[in-house]
Design a protein around this motif. Structure first.
Motif, short mmCIF file in Angstrom:
data_model
loop_
_atom_site.label_atom_id
_atom_site.label_comp_id
_atom_site.label_asym_id
_atom_site.label_seq_id
_atom_site.Cartn_x
_atom_site.Cartn_y
_atom_site.Cartn_z
N GLN A 154 -17.43 -14.25 7.94
CA GLN A 154 -19.04 -14.06 7.83
C GLN A 154 -19.51 -14.45 9.12
O GLN A 154 -19.20 -15.44 10.00
N THR A 155 -20.70 -13.89 9.48
CA THR A 155 -21.39 -14.18 10.74
C THR A 155 -22.92 -13.98 10.43
O THR A 155 -23.21 -12.85 9.87
N ARG B 242 -20.38 -9.79 6.29
CA ARG B 242 -19.31 -10.32 5.53
C ARG B 242 -18.08 -9.50 5.57
O ARG B 242 -18.35 -8.35 4.89
N PHE B 243 -17.08 -10.00 6.02
CA PHE B 243 -15.80 -9.08 5.73
C PHE B 243 -14.79 -9.57 4.74
O PHE B 243 -14.73 -10.85 4.92
N GLU B 244 -14.21 -9.02 4.01
CA GLU B 244 -13.24 -9.47 2.90
C GLU B 244 -12.31 -8.57 2.71
O GLU B 244 -12.42 -7.59 2.35
N ILE B 245 -10.91 -9.19 2.57
CA ILE B 245 -9.93 -8.54 1.77
C ILE B 245 -9.30 -9.17 0.66
O ILE B 245 -9.22 -10.25 0.73
N ALA C 237 -16.93 -16.21 14.37
CA ALA C 237 -15.95 -17.32 14.99
C ALA C 237 -14.88 -17.89 13.80
O ALA C 237 -14.24 -18.90 14.21
N THR C 238 -15.47 -18.00 12.55
CA THR C 238 -15.00 -18.66 11.62
C THR C 238 -14.24 -17.90 10.33
O THR C 238 -15.38 -17.06 9.87
N CYS C 239 -13.15 -17.72 10.23
CA CYS C 239 -12.67 -16.97 9.14
C CYS C 239 -11.58 -17.94 8.25
O CYS C 239 -11.22 -18.58 8.74
N TRP D 76 -8.08 -22.36 3.88
CA TRP D 76 -7.46 -22.51 5.22
C TRP D 76 -8.48 -21.72 6.30
O TRP D 76 -8.87 -20.73 5.94
N ARG D 77 -8.54 -22.26 7.37
CA ARG D 77 -9.06 -21.65 8.49
C ARG D 77 -8.04 -20.64 9.00
O ARG D 77 -6.74 -21.02 8.78
#
Length: 184
Positions: free
Chosen positions: A108-109, A175-178, A91-93, A82-83
């Motif tokens: 990520q960007t 990139r950021f991740e949980i 701008a997109t996660c 899902w967005r």
């Protein structure tokens, strides 16, 4: 002969444990607000309570599969994704469910230059440090010529937070991740 082998193995394991303990350290920094002004630009060096609140809400959202931030489902036959309406970077996660029905949150960007990449990675890592250290999170960081990884871990039941910056082709991606906890 056996009496010398076992103590040697134990000593070797202890040396490895001490080396690994030095690679992961508990970060003890306090949040201070400082503003530096250079050529009419204000550079913020502290995190606002709202920014920490967003990070804490994301961590707490893991338990519910991040349902509160999901917007539209991504049309993909290979994954449940899902967005989201919450963006730490870019701008997109997305929220993705793995085969075990465990959710992860990713953003990520692309970044053009290595200098810009390193600065943005360090800035976000500092924000995470300021928000998480008061509750006992540990940070480990690894840096190579083409990548930087910052990983934040609390325990085996709390999601892991990873911030990674890698060279991809002629540019870089942060990139950021949980993701699911290490204990699962």
């Amino acid at each position: 002969m056996k009496n010398y082998i076992i103590p040697s193995i134990v000593a070797f394991i202890l040396v490895i444990a001490f080396i690994l303990a030095g690679c992961t350290s508990k970060t003890n920094q306090t949040t201070t607000t400082t503003t530096t002004t250079t050529t009419n630009q204000s550079v913020k060096t502290a995190v606002t309570p709202d920014e920490c609140s967003t990070i804490n809400n994301l961590i707490n959202g893991y338990e519910s599969g991040f349902n509160s931030i999901k917007t539209d489902k991504v049309n993909n036959q290979f994954t449940n994704q899902w967005r989201t309406n919450t963006h730490i970077i870019g701008a997109t996660c997305t929220v993705t469910l793995n085969k075990s029905e465990q959710a992860s949150y990713q953003c990520q960007t692309p970044v053009n230059t290595q200098t810009q990449t390193v600065k943005s990675h360090q800035k976000l890592a500092k924000k995470l440090r300021q928000c998480l250290t008061t509750t006992g999170w540990f940070e480990s960081q690894k840096e190579t010529a083409s990548s930087i990884y910052s990983t934040f871990v609390l325990d085996t039941k709390t999601p892991v937070i990873t911030l990674s910056t890698n060279q991809e082709g002629n540019g870089f991606t942060t990139r950021f991740e949980i993701a699911p906890p290490l204990g699962l």
